[in-house]
Design a protein around this motif. Structure first.
Motif, mmCIF file in Angstrom:
data_model
loop_
_atom_site.group_PDB
_atom_site.id
_atom_site.type_symbol
_atom_site.label_atom_id
_atom_site.label_comp_id
_atom_site.label_asym_id
_atom_site.label_seq_id
_atom_site.Cartn_x
_atom_site.Cartn_y
_atom_site.Cartn_z
ATOM 1 N N HIS A 15 0.773 -1.092 0.029
ATOM 2 C CA HIS A 15 -0.107 0.161 -0.142
ATOM 3 C C HIS A 15 0.745 1.253 0.017
ATOM 4 N N ARG A 60 -0.497 -7.063 -5.752
ATOM 5 C CA ARG A 60 -1.053 -6.619 -4.689
ATOM 6 C C ARG A 60 -2.458 -7.216 -4.669
ATOM 7 N N ARG A 64 -4.091 -9.790 -1.682
ATOM 8 C CA ARG A 64 -5.423 -9.514 -1.085
ATOM 9 C C ARG A 64 -5.996 -10.856 -1.025
ATOM 10 N N TYR A 92 -8.505 0.338 -7.189
ATOM 11 C CA TYR A 92 -8.004 -0.935 -7.949
ATOM 12 C C TYR A 92 -8.060 -0.713 -9.423
ATOM 13 N N HIS A 153 -10.097 9.544 -0.726
ATOM 14 C CA HIS A 153 -9.488 8.825 0.030
ATOM 15 C C HIS A 153 -8.386 9.129 1.113
HETATM 16 C C1 HEM Z 1 -2.769 7.359 -4.567
HETATM 17 C C2 HEM Z 1 -2.403 6.887 -3.384
HETATM 18 C C3 HEM Z 1 -3.258 5.442 -2.422
HETATM 19 C C4 HEM Z 1 -3.600 4.613 -3.268
HETATM 20 C C5 HEM Z 1 -4.115 4.157 -4.830
HETATM 21 C C6 HEM Z 1 -4.517 3.939 -2.104
HETATM 22 C C7 HEM Z 1 -5.236 2.708 -2.432
HETATM 23 C C8 HEM Z 1 -5.891 2.000 -1.112
HETATM 24 C C9 HEM Z 1 -6.716 0.762 -1.312
HETATM 25 C C10 HEM Z 1 -6.998 0.084 -2.598
HETATM 26 C C11 HEM Z 1 -7.001 0.287 -0.004
HETATM 27 C C12 HEM Z 1 -7.676 -0.725 0.254
HETATM 28 C C13 HEM Z 1 -7.024 -1.890 0.924
HETATM 29 C C14 HEM Z 1 -6.099 -2.808 -0.178
HETATM 30 O O1 HEM Z 1 -6.659 -3.832 -0.796
HETATM 31 O O2 HEM Z 1 -4.932 -2.439 0.013
HETATM 32 C C15 HEM Z 1 -6.401 1.320 1.040
HETATM 33 C C16 HEM Z 1 -6.515 1.244 2.426
HETATM 34 C C17 HEM Z 1 -6.320 2.223 3.264
HETATM 35 N N1 HEM Z 1 -5.344 3.541 2.618
HETATM 36 FE FE1 HEM Z 1 -4.738 3.822 0.963
HETATM 37 N N2 HEM Z 1 -4.226 4.538 -1.018
HETATM 38 C C18 HEM Z 1 -3.308 5.498 -1.371
HETATM 39 C C19 HEM Z 1 -3.105 6.423 -0.352
HETATM 40 C C20 HEM Z 1 -3.294 6.462 0.951
HETATM 41 C C21 HEM Z 1 -2.663 7.775 1.879
HETATM 42 C C22 HEM Z 1 -2.072 8.850 1.532
HETATM 43 C C23 HEM Z 1 -3.410 7.236 3.158
HETATM 44 C C24 HEM Z 1 -3.120 8.084 4.315
HETATM 45 C C25 HEM Z 1 -2.992 9.454 4.667
HETATM 46 C C26 HEM Z 1 -4.040 6.075 2.919
HETATM 47 C C27 HEM Z 1 -4.741 5.329 3.930
HETATM 48 C C28 HEM Z 1 -5.362 4.277 3.971
HETATM 49 C C29 HEM Z 1 -5.992 3.601 5.044
HETATM 50 C C30 HEM Z 1 -6.035 3.949 6.380
HETATM 51 C C31 HEM Z 1 -6.565 2.375 4.738
HETATM 52 C C32 HEM Z 1 -7.168 1.176 5.273
HETATM 53 C C33 HEM Z 1 -8.616 1.349 5.121
HETATM 54 C C34 HEM Z 1 -9.329 0.135 5.354
HETATM 55 O O3 HEM Z 1 -9.074 -0.297 6.459
HETATM 56 O O4 HEM Z 1 -10.107 -0.276 4.525
HETATM 57 N N3 HEM Z 1 -3.869 5.688 1.746
HETATM 58 N N4 HEM Z 1 -5.656 2.168 0.108
#
Ligand code: HEM
Ligand code: HEM
Ligand code: HEM
Lengths: 187, 365
Positions: A15, A60, A64, A92, A153
């Motif tokens: 991530h 990824r 998952r 995604y 997000h």
């Molecule tokens: C372009 C950048 C980003 C993308 C494409 C992205 C994508 C994702 C995706 C697809 C998930 C779902 C979990 C998974 O399957 O991995 C997720 C979860 C999460 N992301 Fe990001 N993310 C990005 C940036 C960030 C940033 C900058 C933060 C925090 C400041 C963040 C915080 C979180 C958190 C806290 C979760 C957990 C959510 C949950 O429990 O369902 N993400 N992210």
């Protein structure tokens, strides 16, 4: 209200690595098309990073399947859960679509798809001028869409982390190597 | 933020919530502002690739489906027979002894696809070498000894200064004079360009890379180079095209190569710069007597109109290079790459009209 389970280390590494790469790519993308002096330098890093994102997105998605994300807090409203799911599906989708469209648009434009040194990717499509122009527009539109999705997000993540404080933020933003944070850690 | 993991929720005072909401909003605004800054939206006066291409369109009119510069041209194909002599300079496979198929395009500088051929118009040759493994070398060369400007900004200024005055149909001499006063390097370069000997046609012309590049060999050694294709005289070079002949230069080429079956040949000559030779300024010639390497022979044995050939829907971006050829520090190179991409994407999405010179129908317009 406590959500004791965090994302696996592999999921978190994926991530945050991809977050850094994708945010960098959005900035590189808009900067390069506006720049005369840095255009070439930026394009030559844009393409390999973009393809790396495609490969990482595939890894990824597979990760998952084996390491499903922790459940969302039980007391989270259904609609909010649905919104969270939908936004992740969108992220995604864009992680796959943007690099694929980039690759396809260069193919349709009869460009070689150079990565490093003498490494070049095969063309996805045969040359087609109108299709090239269309895919180039789609690449731009999807990139802006990804930026918007990223902003939402980010807002949601900060909302969870700073205001709701329901464990959702920490499930991704933790350095913990344990999958399970002890229930009694609350002091 | 550890309070998050420990689940210490729901106990924030109203003031703290307001503050934190403010912090979130500020983060989103700052991110968006940074994005807008990176994309150039906060600097509307800056020169961008799109603005250079807009300037071409403003001056020449918009001609759907045509290149914004070097708009009038024909497609060619043939082969490059490498002598192997440049292989010690560059590891690019195109320089190993052997043959590489080549396609290309002869054109006249300027953004008007139906302009009449004129002796003084700069002629160009763009080439595309298709190497094994998906690599390519694309190059666009002009038949002038140096380029009139050294920077993208000067290119834009010159484009505007030399735009025809609607009253006279000619560039405004006062604006040209002001441009040259501001750019003495351009005044010198234009004097060299005006002094060149104009050859009778495409087939007996020399085409120069003008920009410098870098060659890298198998050992990692780097040389600064410029290249040119120099015609191999055959004694069949025709008379200059008559002045009233609208497409005479192109028709002479088509007659010679297609009808008379006499392939045109050039030597690909690589000039190796000395350490003190400028690589970042295309207005400056390199001193005579620099080492040259005869890399091989370019044979053009086929000419086709743009619609039927394989050059119209190709971007002859000078920075599409195989491993072994690299850009120099010349600022024109990245600017060309950027502007050609804009011109290319625009014209590819437009309906295509018939080119001035066609071979299938035999007709010209
Ligand atoms: C372009 C950048 C980003 C993308 C494409 C992205 C994508 C994702 C995706 C697809 C998930 C779902 C979990 C998974 O399957 O991995 C997720 C979860 C999460 N992301 Fe990001 N993310 C990005 C940036 C960030 C940033 C900058 C933060 C925090 C400041 C963040 C915080 C979180 C958190 C806290 C979760 C957990 C959510 C949950 O429990 O369902 N993400 N992210
Ligand atoms: C997650 C991956 C990617 C992101 C976030 C991304 C983002 C962007 C953005 C923001 C732009 C500028 C759009 C505009 O202002 O119109 C752009 C343009 C571009 N991208 Fe991507 N891109 C990605 C993947 C790729 C890939 C894999 C390739 C090629 C293999 C690619 C090739 C290009 C090219 C050639 C341009 C435009 C150059 C031009 O028209 O001058 N991109 N990209
Ligand atoms: C910053 C400076 C320059 C700008 C902005 C510029 C702009 C352009 C544009 C917009 C095109 C049309 C591209 C297309 O639609 O495919 C073009 C074509 C061309 N330019 Fe330049 N140019 C510059 C410098 C040069 C230089 C230094 C050369 C030196 C040899 C050159 C040689 C050519 C050639 C040969 C073509 C025609 C390629 C073909 O037949 O497709 N240009 N230029």
């Amino acid at each position: 209200m406590t959500r004791p389970v965090v994302f696996t280390l592999a999921s978190r590494i994926l991530h945050w690595t991809m977050a850094a790469l994708i945010i960098a790519m959005l900035f590189i993308g808009v900067a390069m098309v506006a720049s005369l002096s840095n255009y070439h330098r930026l394009v030559s890093i844009h393409q390999p990073i973009g393809i790396a994102i495609l490969a990482l997105a595939a890894i990824r998605l597979i990760n998952r399947l084996f390491n499903p994300p922790p459940p969302l807090p039980a007391d989270m409203p259904r609609l909010q859960k649905l919104a969270a799911k939908a936004s992740h599906v969108a992220l995604y989708g864009l992680m796959f679509a943007l690099p694929l469209v980039g690759w396809a648009m260069l193919s349709a434009g009869d460009y070689p798809i150079d990565l490093f040194g003498s490494w070049a990717l095969p063309r996805l499509l045969s040359p087609d001028p109108m299709l090239h122009a269309w895919l180039r527009r789609v690449h731009g539109v999807l990139a802006y869409g990804l930026f918007a999705a990223f902003l939402l997000h980010l807002a949601a993540a900060l909302l969870h982390g700073l205001i709701l404080r329901d464990g959702v933020f920490g499930s991704m933003a933790t350095l913990s190597f344990r999958r399970r944070v002890p229930q009694n850690s609350r002091s | 933020m550890t309070s998050d993991r420990t689940g210490e929720a729901g106990r924030l005072p109203k003031r703290a919530i307001a503050l934190r909401l403010g912090a979130i909003a500020a983060t989103l605004c700052a991110t968006t502002a940074a994005f807008a800054y990176a994309g150039g939206w906060l600097s509307p006066g800056a020169l961008t690739p799109a603005r250079i291409v807009d300037t071409f369109e403003r001056i020449n009119g918009r001609h759907d489906g045509f290149r914004r510069n070097h708009a009038k041209g024909v497609c060619v194909s043939g082969v490059f027979q490498s002598s192997g002599a440049a292989a010690p300079l560059s590891k690019a496979s195109v320089f190993r002894a052997g043959e590489t198929p080549v396609t290309g395009r002869f054109a006249l500088a300027g953004g008007r696809p139906y302009a009449a051929d004129a002796t003084a118009t700069v002629r160009s040759l763009a080439l595309r070498f298709q190497l094994p493994g998906g690599e390519e070398w694309r190059t666009g060369m002009n038949d002038i000894p140096v380029f009139p400007v050294s920077t993208p900004a000067a290119f834009q200024e010159q484009l505007i200064a030399s735009a025809p005055d609607p009253a006279t149909g000619k560039p405004d001499p006062a604006r040209m004079a002001a441009f040259f006063a501001a750019h003495p390097e351009s005044a010198k370069a234009v004097a060299l360009i005006k002094a060149r000997v104009v050859m009778s046609g495409f087939a007996d012309d020399t085409f120069n890379s003008l920009n410098a590049f870098r060659f890298r060999n198998d050992d990692g050694a780097v040389s600064s180079v410029r290249w040119a294709v120099v015609p191999i005289p055959t004694g069949t070079v025709g008379e200059p095209a008559p002045a009233d002949d609208k497409n005479g230069l192109f028709e002479a080429l088509i007659k010679r190569v297609n009808a008379d079956g006499a392939p045109a040949r050039w030597r690909l000559v690589v000039t190796v710069g000395a350490p003190e030779d400028p690589t970042n300024d295309a207005t400056l010639p390199w001193p005579a007597g620099r080492r040259t390497v005869d890399a091989g022979t370019l044979v053009i044995d086929h000419v086709e109109g743009e619609a039927e050939g394989r050059c119209r829907d190709v971007n002859f971006d000078p920075l599409i290079l195989p491993a072994g050829i690299e850009p120099s520090d010349d600022p024109l190179l990245s600017a060309r790459s950027a502007a050609y991409a804009r011109s290319f994407t625009r014209r590819e999405g437009e309906p295509k009209a018939a080119s001035a010179v066609a071979t299938l129908t035999g007709g010209t317009r």
